[in-house]
Write a protein that holds these residues in place. Structure first.
Motif, PDB file in Angstrom:
ATOM      1  N   ASP A 104       0.845  -1.188   0.000  1.00  8.43           N
ATOM      2  CA  ASP A 104       0.000   0.000   0.000  1.00  8.43           C
ATOM      3  C   ASP A 104       0.886   1.246   0.000  1.00  8.43           C
ATOM      4  O   ASP A 104       2.117   1.157  -0.071  1.00  8.43           O
ATOM      5  N   PHE A 105       0.272   2.401   0.089  1.00  8.39           N
ATOM      6  CA  PHE A 105       0.981   3.678   0.068  1.00  8.39           C
ATOM      7  C   PHE A 105       2.045   3.766   1.158  1.00  8.39           C
ATOM      8  O   PHE A 105       3.035   4.463   1.014  1.00  8.39           O
ATOM      9  N   TYR A 106       1.849   3.048   2.251  1.00  5.97           N
ATOM     10  CA  TYR A 106       2.754   3.131   3.386  1.00  5.97           C
ATOM     11  C   TYR A 106       3.803   2.025   3.397  1.00  5.97           C
ATOM     12  O   TYR A 106       4.537   1.870   4.358  1.00  5.97           O
ATOM     13  N   GLY A 107       3.857   1.212   2.346  1.00  5.29           N
ATOM     14  CA  GLY A 107       4.855   0.165   2.240  1.00  5.29           C
ATOM     15  C   GLY A 107       4.496  -1.144   2.904  1.00  5.29           C
ATOM     16  O   GLY A 107       5.292  -2.073   2.917  1.00  5.29           O
ATOM     17  N   ARG A 108       3.286  -1.251   3.449  1.00  6.31           N
ATOM     18  CA  ARG A 108       2.852  -2.502   4.078  1.00  6.31           C
ATOM     19  C   ARG A 108       2.365  -3.453   2.989  1.00  6.31           C
ATOM     20  O   ARG A 108       1.774  -3.039   2.000  1.00  6.31           O
ATOM     21  N   LEU A 109       2.613  -4.754   3.189  1.00  5.10           N
ATOM     22  CA  LEU A 109       2.117  -5.727   2.224  1.00  5.10           C
ATOM     23  C   LEU A 109       0.599  -5.777   2.276  1.00  5.10           C
ATOM     24  O   LEU A 109       0.001  -5.788   3.355  1.00  5.10           O
ATOM     25  N   MET A 110      -0.010  -5.788   1.095  1.00  5.83           N
ATOM     26  CA  MET A 110      -1.471  -5.829   1.035  1.00  5.83           C
ATOM     27  C   MET A 110      -1.972  -7.235   1.350  1.00  5.83           C
ATOM     28  O   MET A 110      -1.245  -8.222   1.180  1.00  5.83           O
ATOM     29  N   ARG A 111      -3.207  -7.302   1.795  1.00  7.64           N
ATOM     30  CA  ARG A 111      -3.818  -8.577   2.134  1.00  7.64           C
ATOM     31  C   ARG A 111      -3.833  -9.468   0.895  1.00  7.64           C
ATOM     32  O   ARG A 111      -4.136  -9.019  -0.207  1.00  7.64           O
ATOM     33  N   PRO A 112      -3.479 -10.754   1.060  1.00  8.71           N
ATOM     34  CA  PRO A 112      -3.496 -11.674  -0.086  1.00  8.71           C
ATOM     35  C   PRO A 112      -4.870 -11.704  -0.745  1.00  8.71           C
ATOM     36  O   PRO A 112      -5.903 -11.683  -0.075  1.00  8.71           O
ATOM     37  N   GLY A 113      -4.864 -11.721  -2.057  1.00  3.73           N
ATOM     38  CA  GLY A 113      -6.106 -11.826  -2.816  1.00  3.73           C
ATOM     39  C   GLY A 113      -6.765 -10.502  -3.148  1.00  3.73           C
ATOM     40  O   GLY A 113      -7.781 -10.488  -3.827  1.00  3.73           O
ATOM     41  N   VAL A 114      -6.204  -9.377  -2.711  1.00  3.90           N
ATOM     42  CA  VAL A 114      -6.792  -8.076  -3.035  1.00  3.90           C
ATOM     43  C   VAL A 114      -5.764  -7.209  -3.743  1.00  3.90           C
ATOM     44  O   VAL A 114      -4.567  -7.338  -3.521  1.00  3.90           O
ATOM     45  N   ARG A 115      -6.258  -6.332  -4.584  1.00  3.57           N
ATOM     46  CA  ARG A 115      -5.380  -5.420  -5.313  1.00  3.57           C
ATOM     47  C   ARG A 115      -5.589  -3.970  -4.902  1.00  3.57           C
ATOM     48  O   ARG A 115      -4.876  -3.083  -5.334  1.00  3.57           O
ATOM     49  N   VAL A 116      -6.605  -3.729  -4.103  1.00  8.60           N
ATOM     50  CA  VAL A 116      -6.873  -2.385  -3.593  1.00  8.60           C
ATOM     51  C   VAL A 116      -7.002  -2.472  -2.081  1.00  8.60           C
ATOM     52  O   VAL A 116      -7.222  -3.548  -1.526  1.00  8.60           O
ATOM     53  N   ALA A 117      -6.898  -1.328  -1.414  1.00  5.76           N
ATOM     54  CA  ALA A 117      -6.996  -1.300   0.036  1.00  5.76           C
ATOM     55  C   ALA A 117      -8.354  -1.819   0.493  1.00  5.76           C
ATOM     56  O   ALA A 117      -9.373  -1.628  -0.171  1.00  5.76           O
ATOM     57  N   ASP A 118      -8.369  -2.477   1.627  1.00  9.36           N
ATOM     58  CA  ASP A 118      -9.591  -3.025   2.210  1.00  9.36           C
ATOM     59  C   ASP A 118     -10.526  -1.879   2.591  1.00  9.36           C
ATOM     60  O   ASP A 118     -10.143  -0.954   3.309  1.00  9.36           O
ATOM     61  N   GLU A 119     -11.762  -1.911   2.084  1.00 10.65           N
ATOM     62  CA  GLU A 119     -12.726  -0.851   2.350  1.00 10.65           C
ATOM     63  C   GLU A 119     -13.097  -0.761   3.821  1.00 10.65           C
ATOM     64  O   GLU A 119     -13.522   0.287   4.297  1.00 10.65           O
ATOM     65  N   ASN A 120     -12.956  -1.836   4.551  1.00  8.97           N
ATOM     66  CA  ASN A 120     -13.342  -1.863   5.959  1.00  8.97           C
ATOM     67  C   ASN A 120     -12.150  -1.579   6.880  1.00  8.97           C
ATOM     68  O   ASN A 120     -12.252  -1.694   8.075  1.00  8.97           O
ATOM     69  N   GLU A 121     -11.027  -1.170   6.326  1.00  7.38           N
ATOM     70  CA  GLU A 121      -9.824  -0.965   7.116  1.00  7.38           C
ATOM     71  C   GLU A 121      -9.629   0.516   7.435  1.00  7.38           C
ATOM     72  O   GLU A 121      -9.871   1.390   6.608  1.00  7.38           O
ATOM     73  N   VAL A 122      -9.185   0.788   8.642  1.00  9.37           N
ATOM     74  CA  VAL A 122      -8.744   2.121   9.022  1.00  9.37           C
ATOM     75  C   VAL A 122      -7.320   2.005   9.535  1.00  9.37           C
ATOM     76  O   VAL A 122      -6.885   0.926   9.937  1.00  9.37           O
ATOM     77  N   ILE A 123      -6.592   3.115   9.495  1.00  9.09           N
ATOM     78  CA  ILE A 123      -5.181   3.085   9.866  1.00  9.09           C
ATOM     79  C   ILE A 123      -4.865   4.165  10.890  1.00  9.09           C
ATOM     80  O   ILE A 123      -5.570   5.167  11.012  1.00  9.09           O
ATOM     81  N   THR A 124      -3.768   3.968  11.597  1.00 11.35           N
ATOM     82  CA  THR A 124      -3.274   4.942  12.565  1.00 11.35           C
ATOM     83  C   THR A 124      -1.826   4.589  12.878  1.00 11.35           C
ATOM     84  O   THR A 124      -1.273   3.651  12.320  1.00 11.35           O
TER      85      THR A 124
END
Length: 170
Positions: A104-124
Motif C-alpha cells: 500500500d501507500f505506506y509500504g505494508r504488504l497488502m492482504r493476499p487476494g486483493v489489489r486495492v486497500a480493504d474498504e473496511n480498514e482504518v489506519i493509525t
C-alpha cells in the motif's frame, strides 16, 4: 531474522521442484523429470530463463501471503532460500524482488487476494490521536514514518478517535 518454519518449508518445496515443464503438466509436488515416469503433454521444456521467471512468480505469490502474516518476513532471505539469486552483478540486493510484492501507500504488504486497500480498514500510528481511511490526505501529509497500524473499522481500540476529515463522527 531467520525464516519462520512455514517459510523455510515453502522455500524448500519451491527450490526442490523441477519447474521446467510446469506450464504443461499437473502431477504432484516434488516433480523431478529425471525420475518421474509420467509424461508431459508437451515435449517442450522451459529454458533456464523461463524456468527462473516461473520460479520467481511462485516465490512472489507465496511471499505475499507469508509477508502479510509475518511482519518480520524478509523477501530476500526467502527468495535465496527458494534458490533465487537476489543480488545484482555488483553484489547488491536487487530491488526487483521487493518491488514484486503488492504494497500500500505506506509500504505494508497488502492482504493476499486483493489489489486495492480493504474498504473496511482504518489506519493509525502509535503516535497519532486519530484513525483514518487509508486514502486520507491529512494522514498522508502528516504521517512521519511511524509504523502504520490497521484495524477493521468496527474494532478500533478506544484510544483513537475518528479523523474529522475522512470519517464522519459516529
Amino acid at each position: 531474522m531467520p525464516l519462520s518454519r512455514i517459510a523455510r518449508d515453502f522455500a524448500a518445496e519451491i527450490r526442490n521442484h523441477d519447474w521446467s515443464d510446469a506450464p504443461w503438466r499437473l502431477d504432484r509436488a516434488g516433480h523431478d523429470r529425471a525420475t518421474d515416469t509420467k509424461s508431459s503433454e508437451s515435449d517442450r521444456v522451459l529454458d533456464a530463463a523461463e524456468t527462473m521467471r516461473l520460479k520467481t512468480n511462485v516465490m512472489w505469490a507465496t511471499a505475499q501471503v507469508l509477508g502479510y502474516q509475518d511482519s518480520n518476513f524478509d523477501v530476500y532471505e526467502f527468495a535465496e532460500a527458494c534458490g533465487i539469486n537476489t543480488l545484482t552483478r555488483a553484489g547488491r540486493k536487487d530491488g526487483t524482488y521487493r518491488a514484486g510484492l503488492r504494497t500500500d501507500f505506506y509500504g505494508r504488504l497488502m492482504r493476499p487476494g486483493v489489489r486495492v486497500a480493504d474498504e473496511n480498514e482504518v489506519i493509525t500510528t502509535v503516535t497519532s490521536d486519530f484513525f483514518h481511511l487509508p486514502t486520507c490526505d491529512m494522514f498522508r501529509s502528516g504521517w512521519q514514518g511511524a509504523p502504520v497500524q490497521s484495524y477493521p473499522a468496527d474494532a478500533v481500540p478506544p484510544r483513537w478517535k475518528p479523523c474529522s476529515h475522512c470519517l464522519s463522527e459516529a
